[in-house]
Design a protein around this motif. Structure first.
Motif: not given
Length: 329
Positions: A117-142
């Protein structure tokens, strides 16, 4: 398909147990222009289809103006036939038309009578995490944990990391990547519900490796040296992110689960955009992005118009009907 065995990562997130397909279709912007004359092989797997929401997950400090550059790009994608006719040409929507050819080709070459079937892309949510909840050095898992904050069904969750965030493999081997997650959640009747979503990660390379991940808006770190181009939205890091995001989005919809369209080893495949590295306009060669449009006021180089008067530089896409790299200009 022994060469395309994915790497599976398992992690527990609240009550969801997700099985992750990680594609190392990592986007490295290269100054080398390669001739890919062989058609990308279709491995008989599903392409993304139906209505798909693109959710943007902003991790770290992004200015509202920077977020608008990316969200306007997503809004420029062809969600309807009306949008295709309202954008100034060449446009983001017409650039995306090459992707439609993969859907036609997969339907005609599929061993079953079922058509994609055809593909229809649409803008969804925008989620902000400007508090660096996981720190400033991220792994693939994070990165996967962040991606899981978006919708768990019929979605592409895009994780965008700020310029002061280090990510495993960033700059040394990749500028971004894409993969997928299958989330199994037990229902009230005890039946497991299977929800599958795709994800993309792209980092802002402005302060870490712009010569690798934001070329041609910055001097390359190796290869032929040429003056950098002026970024169309006056932001080297975010304009570079758009190039990476555009290429990874093309790879995500045509090879979402590691068994769609790709060429070469499954662990490091060439996909719709990565099969055409360093090509942005006609006549491209190593160190030269090709013939581009230039804004007479700002001097910025671009090859596509977008929503809200935006201009973007987008990567060439491999055209399966001509077995060549197709550019907007």
């Amino acid at each position: 398909m022994a060469s395309s065995v994915p790497i599976n990562l398992f992690f527990q997130l609240f009550l969801l147990t997700s099985v992750i397909h990680f594609s190392s279709a990592a986007r490295i912007l290269s100054t080398l222009v390669q001739d890919q004359s062989q058609l990308l092989q279709y491995h008989n797997g599903p392409l993304l289809s139906g209505k798909i929401s693109i959710n943007l997950i902003w991790y770290g400090n992004f200015k509202p103006s920077q977020r608008a550059i990316v969200s306007d790009f997503i809004s420029s994608l062809p969600t309807s036939s009306a949008l295709k006719t309202t954008q100034t040409q060449p446009s983001v929507a017409t650039w995306w038309k090459t992707i439609d050819k993969y859907y036609h080709l997969s339907s005609s070459s599929s061993s079953s009578s079922k058509k994609h079937p055809s593909l229809v892309l649409e803008m969804g949510k925008q989620i902000l995490d400007d508090k660096y909840s996981l720190g400033k050095s991220l792994t693939n898992k994070q990165i996967l944990e962040l991606a899981a904050r978006g919708d768990q069904k019929n979605a592409i969750n895009v994780v965008l990391t700020a310029s002061d965030v280090a990510v495993q493999g960033f700059c040394s081997s990749r500028c971004g990547t894409h993969g997928s997650s299958t989330a199994y959640k037990s229902s009230g009747s005890g039946v497991k519900v299977n929800n599958k979503f795709a994800y993309i990660w792209v980092g802002n390379s402005e302060t870490q490796c712009p010569g690798r991940c934001a070329w041609p808006f910055h001097q390359p770190i190796y290869g032929p040296q040429s003056p950098p181009l002026v970024a169309p939205n006056n932001d080297v890091g975010v304009d570079g992110m758009v190039i990476n995001l555009a290429g990874l989005l093309a790879g995500t919809v045509t090879n979402p689960f590691g068994n769609g369209y790709f060429q070469g080893p499954g662990g490091a495949p060439l996909e719709a955009a990565s099969a055409c590295p360093g090509v942005y306009g006609k006549g491209a060669y190593p160190g030269y992005a090709g013939e581009l449009l230039v804004d007479p006021t700002t001097g910025a180089s671009y090859n596509a118009h977008g929503a809200n008067g935006r201009k973007y530089l987008l990567p060439a896409l491999f055209d399966p009907s001509t077995s060549s790299c197709s550019t907007p200009v």
